[in-house]
Scaffold this motif. Structure first.
Motif, PDB file in Angstrom:
ATOM      1  N   THR A  26       0.855  -1.176   0.148  1.00 26.00           N
ATOM      2  CA  THR A  26       0.227  -0.017   0.045  1.00 26.00           C
ATOM      3  C   THR A  26       0.915   1.191  -0.095  1.00 26.00           C
ATOM      4  O   THR A  26       2.113   1.195   0.392  1.00 26.00           O
ATOM      5  CB  THR A  26      -0.745   0.201   1.249  1.00 26.00           C
ATOM      6  OG1 THR A  26      -0.138  -0.055   2.405  1.00 26.00           O
ATOM      7  CG2 THR A  26      -1.975  -0.867   1.089  1.00 26.00           C
ATOM      8  N   ASP A  32       0.090   8.417  -0.106  1.00 19.04           N
ATOM      9  CA  ASP A  32      -1.118   8.537  -0.244  1.00 19.04           C
ATOM     10  C   ASP A  32      -1.754   9.824  -0.068  1.00 19.04           C
ATOM     11  O   ASP A  32      -2.713  10.337  -0.655  1.00 19.04           O
ATOM     12  CB  ASP A  32      -1.833   7.794   1.325  1.00 19.04           C
ATOM     13  CG  ASP A  32      -3.123   7.662   1.329  1.00 19.04           C
ATOM     14  OD1 ASP A  32      -3.831   7.114   0.352  1.00 19.04           O
ATOM     15  OD2 ASP A  32      -3.870   8.219   2.262  1.00 19.04           O
ATOM     16  N   ASP A  36      -4.136  11.741  -3.028  1.00 19.58           N
ATOM     17  CA  ASP A  36      -5.185  12.569  -2.644  1.00 19.58           C
ATOM     18  C   ASP A  36      -5.000  13.817  -3.115  1.00 19.58           C
ATOM     19  O   ASP A  36      -5.925  14.412  -3.537  1.00 19.58           O
ATOM     20  CB  ASP A  36      -5.339  12.525  -0.851  1.00 19.58           C
ATOM     21  CG  ASP A  36      -6.697  13.042  -0.505  1.00 19.58           C
ATOM     22  OD1 ASP A  36      -7.791  12.653  -0.909  1.00 19.58           O
ATOM     23  OD2 ASP A  36      -6.685  14.053   0.222  1.00 19.58           O
ATOM     24  N   TYR A  70      -8.903   4.178  -6.921  1.00 21.88           N
ATOM     25  CA  TYR A  70      -7.921   4.255  -6.177  1.00 21.88           C
ATOM     26  C   TYR A  70      -8.266   3.158  -4.809  1.00 21.88           C
ATOM     27  O   TYR A  70      -7.498   2.400  -4.372  1.00 21.88           O
ATOM     28  CB  TYR A  70      -7.362   5.638  -5.655  1.00 21.88           C
ATOM     29  CG  TYR A  70      -6.281   5.640  -4.613  1.00 21.88           C
ATOM     30  CD1 TYR A  70      -5.052   4.893  -4.805  1.00 21.88           C
ATOM     31  CD2 TYR A  70      -6.385   6.637  -3.355  1.00 21.88           C
ATOM     32  CE1 TYR A  70      -4.171   4.924  -3.747  1.00 21.88           C
ATOM     33  CE2 TYR A  70      -5.629   6.472  -2.617  1.00 21.88           C
ATOM     34  CZ  TYR A  70      -4.396   5.900  -2.769  1.00 21.88           C
ATOM     35  OH  TYR A  70      -3.362   5.829  -1.665  1.00 21.88           O
ATOM     36  N   ASP A  71      -9.423   3.571  -4.520  1.00 24.58           N
ATOM     37  CA  ASP A  71     -10.358   2.760  -3.453  1.00 24.58           C
ATOM     38  C   ASP A  71     -10.037   1.305  -3.379  1.00 24.58           C
ATOM     39  O   ASP A  71      -9.671   0.595  -2.727  1.00 24.58           O
ATOM     40  CB  ASP A  71     -11.617   3.373  -2.735  1.00 24.58           C
ATOM     41  CG  ASP A  71     -11.616   4.785  -2.213  1.00 24.58           C
ATOM     42  OD1 ASP A  71     -10.427   5.171  -1.969  1.00 24.58           O
ATOM     43  OD2 ASP A  71     -12.576   5.163  -2.399  1.00 24.58           O
ATOM     44  N   LYS A  74      -5.968   0.125  -4.181  1.00 26.71           N
ATOM     45  CA  LYS A  74      -5.024   0.675  -3.334  1.00 26.71           C
ATOM     46  C   LYS A  74      -4.060  -0.402  -2.782  1.00 26.71           C
ATOM     47  O   LYS A  74      -2.856   0.152  -2.526  1.00 26.71           O
ATOM     48  CB  LYS A  74      -5.790   1.122  -2.067  1.00 26.71           C
ATOM     49  CG  LYS A  74      -4.819   2.138  -1.077  1.00 26.71           C
ATOM     50  CD  LYS A  74      -5.533   2.704  -0.106  1.00 26.71           C
ATOM     51  CE  LYS A  74      -4.685   3.826   0.578  1.00 26.71           C
ATOM     52  NZ  LYS A  74      -5.666   4.660   1.565  1.00 26.71           N
ATOM     53  N   LYS A  75      -4.416  -1.499  -2.338  1.00 29.24           N
ATOM     54  CA  LYS A  75      -3.633  -2.458  -1.846  1.00 29.24           C
ATOM     55  C   LYS A  75      -2.315  -2.961  -3.014  1.00 29.24           C
ATOM     56  O   LYS A  75      -1.530  -3.881  -2.560  1.00 29.24           O
ATOM     57  CB  LYS A  75      -4.377  -3.580  -1.310  1.00 29.24           C
ATOM     58  CG  LYS A  75      -5.197  -3.304  -0.032  1.00 29.24           C
ATOM     59  CD  LYS A  75      -5.733  -4.438   0.459  1.00 29.24           C
ATOM     60  CE  LYS A  75      -6.773  -3.978   1.762  1.00 29.24           C
ATOM     61  NZ  LYS A  75      -7.473  -5.105   2.256  1.00 29.24           N
ATOM     62  N   PHE A  83      -0.289   4.753  -8.990  1.00 31.23           N
ATOM     63  CA  PHE A  83      -1.830   5.172  -9.125  1.00 31.23           C
ATOM     64  C   PHE A  83      -2.168   5.782 -10.442  1.00 31.23           C
ATOM     65  O   PHE A  83      -3.265   5.346 -10.901  1.00 31.23           O
ATOM     66  CB  PHE A  83      -2.040   6.294  -7.927  1.00 31.23           C
ATOM     67  CG  PHE A  83      -3.134   7.052  -8.151  1.00 31.23           C
ATOM     68  CD1 PHE A  83      -4.413   6.744  -7.997  1.00 31.23           C
ATOM     69  CD2 PHE A  83      -3.208   8.419  -8.666  1.00 31.23           C
ATOM     70  CE1 PHE A  83      -5.516   7.392  -8.291  1.00 31.23           C
ATOM     71  CE2 PHE A  83      -4.361   9.200  -9.176  1.00 31.23           C
ATOM     72  CZ  PHE A  83      -5.666   8.517  -8.601  1.00 31.23           C
ATOM     73  N   CYS A  87      -4.926   3.536 -12.153  1.00 31.78           N
ATOM     74  CA  CYS A  87      -6.373   4.077 -11.922  1.00 31.78           C
ATOM     75  C   CYS A  87      -6.635   5.368 -12.563  1.00 31.78           C
ATOM     76  O   CYS A  87      -7.621   5.769 -12.904  1.00 31.78           O
ATOM     77  CB  CYS A  87      -6.130   4.504 -10.426  1.00 31.78           C
ATOM     78  SG  CYS A  87      -5.936   3.034  -9.265  1.00 31.78           S
TER      79      CYS A  87
END
Length: 130
Positions: A26, A32, A36, A70-71, A74-75, A83, A87
């Motif tokens: 992750t 992260d 975001d 992304y959700d 994510k892992k 990302f 994504c």
């Protein structure tokens, strides 16, 4: 001959171990936050149009789509570049690359555009911290 078999077995074990680690990877807290921030940045690009599978989407809709992907993935991601690649660059269903239509009508690959935005964000962070 025995040493070749040992080497092959060792390499296979290392490869499987690395794969197992990546399967549970992750993003770090810093990555992260960067992801975001990139999603939030996209959501505010109101004059731009995002092209996905032949349809046009607003920046806010594109950001929601990126956040949902992304959700979900994510892992499997470690970096902001991961990302973008997984994504925000192409459709999982069709494989088609996402595009971005700029204010002047120029169309660019989303991957290229978002990596440029990410580079700018990283450089700005370096200037403020250094």
């Amino acid at each position: 001959m025995a040493s070749l078999k040992f080497l092959r077995t060792t390499l296979l074990a290392l490869l499987l171990g690395a794969s197992a680690l990546l399967a549970h990877a992750t993003p770090s807290d810093a990555e992260d936050k960067l992801i975001d921030t990139l999603i939030q940045r996209v959501s505010k690009m109101s004059a731009m149009v995002f092209l996905r599978n032949g349809n046009e989407y607003t920046a806010a809709d594109a950001a929601k789509h990126m956040q949902a992907k992304y959700d979900y993935f994510k892992k499997e991601l470690v970096t902001a570049e991961d990302f973008i690649e997984r994504c925000a660059s192409r459709s999982e269903m069709t494989g088609q690359a996402y595009k971005v239509k700029l204010n002047n009508g120029t169309v660019r690959d989303a991957n290229e555009f978002l990596n440029g935005e990410l580079r700018a964000m990283r450089q700005a962070a370096k200037k403020t911290s250094g």
